[in-house]
Write a protein that holds these residues in place. Structure first.
Motif, PDB file in Angstrom:
ATOM      1  N   GLN A 186       0.838  -1.016  -0.006  1.00 49.99           N
ATOM      2  CA  GLN A 186      -0.138  -0.177   0.021  1.00 49.99           C
ATOM      3  C   GLN A 186       0.927   1.167   0.004  1.00 49.99           C
ATOM      4  O   GLN A 186       0.535   2.247  -0.856  1.00 49.99           O
ATOM      5  N   GLU A 187       1.778   1.323   0.804  1.00 50.74           N
ATOM      6  CA  GLU A 187       2.847   2.468   0.730  1.00 50.74           C
ATOM      7  C   GLU A 187       3.443   2.671  -0.726  1.00 50.74           C
ATOM      8  O   GLU A 187       3.557   3.777  -1.071  1.00 50.74           O
ATOM      9  N   PHE A 188       3.807   1.559  -1.182  1.00 52.49           N
ATOM     10  CA  PHE A 188       4.404   1.514  -2.503  1.00 52.49           C
ATOM     11  C   PHE A 188       3.184   2.438  -3.534  1.00 52.49           C
ATOM     12  O   PHE A 188       3.776   3.166  -4.158  1.00 52.49           O
ATOM     13  N   TYR A 189       2.203   1.554  -3.626  1.00 52.62           N
ATOM     14  CA  TYR A 189       1.206   2.163  -4.546  1.00 52.62           C
ATOM     15  C   TYR A 189       0.827   3.505  -4.318  1.00 52.62           C
ATOM     16  O   TYR A 189       0.111   4.642  -5.217  1.00 52.62           O
ATOM     17  N   THR A 190       1.180   4.159  -3.122  1.00 50.12           N
ATOM     18  CA  THR A 190       0.407   5.634  -2.699  1.00 50.12           C
ATOM     19  C   THR A 190       1.705   6.587  -2.689  1.00 50.12           C
ATOM     20  O   THR A 190       1.536   7.684  -2.387  1.00 50.12           O
ATOM     21  N   SER A 191       2.806   6.058  -3.093  1.00 48.03           N
ATOM     22  CA  SER A 191       3.823   6.763  -2.937  1.00 48.03           C
ATOM     23  C   SER A 191       3.911   7.934  -4.271  1.00 48.03           C
ATOM     24  O   SER A 191       3.525   7.485  -5.395  1.00 48.03           O
ATOM     25  N   LYS A 251       3.238   7.153  -8.305  1.00 48.55           N
ATOM     26  CA  LYS A 251       2.277   8.166  -9.135  1.00 48.55           C
ATOM     27  C   LYS A 251       2.901   8.981 -10.154  1.00 48.55           C
ATOM     28  O   LYS A 251       2.503   9.078 -11.380  1.00 48.55           O
ATOM     29  N   VAL A 252       4.083   9.464  -9.980  1.00 52.19           N
ATOM     30  CA  VAL A 252       4.719  10.157 -10.967  1.00 52.19           C
ATOM     31  C   VAL A 252       5.426   9.103 -12.136  1.00 52.19           C
ATOM     32  O   VAL A 252       5.028   9.596 -13.341  1.00 52.19           O
ATOM     33  N   LEU A 297       4.419   7.154 -17.765  1.00 50.90           N
ATOM     34  CA  LEU A 297       4.390   6.259 -18.398  1.00 50.90           C
ATOM     35  C   LEU A 297       2.978   6.015 -19.190  1.00 50.90           C
ATOM     36  O   LEU A 297       2.597   5.053 -20.082  1.00 50.90           O
ATOM     37  N   TYR A 298       2.029   6.708 -18.683  1.00 48.51           N
ATOM     38  CA  TYR A 298       0.669   6.865 -19.303  1.00 48.51           C
ATOM     39  C   TYR A 298       0.468   6.754 -20.802  1.00 48.51           C
ATOM     40  O   TYR A 298      -0.069   5.850 -21.529  1.00 48.51           O
ATOM     41  N   ILE A 299       1.026   7.506 -21.345  1.00 48.08           N
ATOM     42  CA  ILE A 299       1.018   7.826 -23.207  1.00 48.08           C
ATOM     43  C   ILE A 299       1.685   6.522 -23.551  1.00 48.08           C
ATOM     44  O   ILE A 299       1.183   5.911 -24.469  1.00 48.08           O
TER      45      ILE A 299
END
Length: 89
Positions: A59-64, A68-69, A74-76
């Motif tokens: 959880q800590e990893f995915y909320t870091s 998020k950055v 990598l979204y596009i």
């Protein structure tokens, strides 16, 4: 044998106990069985504690902020890859 499940471990020790004592009425059997149950409980608690620690860490990893950055950057490229993969299939 390095990572037997609790059931396999209990069966193995029970088989050994039966070979040695062959009678569940003996005091030695009852002492042995009680000790085994304590060990099983400790192993269970350790396993549960490890699951909790891993879940909390995940959880800590995915909320870091780093995660998020990274996802934003990598979204596009991920969308392009997804579109290209769908056209091939």
């Amino acid at each position: 044998m390095l990572k037997p499940s609790s059931i396999e471990l209990r069966q193995l020790i029970s088989d050994l106990n039966n070979l040695i004592y062959n009678n569940t009425d003996k005091i030695e059997y009852k002492i042995f069985d009680k000790a085994l149950k304590k060990i099983e409980y400790k192993l269970y608690r350790q396993q549960e504690d490890m699951k909790y620690a891993w879940t909390k860490r995940e959880q800590e990893f995915y909320t870091s902020t780093t995660w998020k950055v990274g996802n934003l950057i990598l979204y596009i490229p991920k969308k392009i890859k997804s579109i290209v993969s769908n056209k091939k299939g």
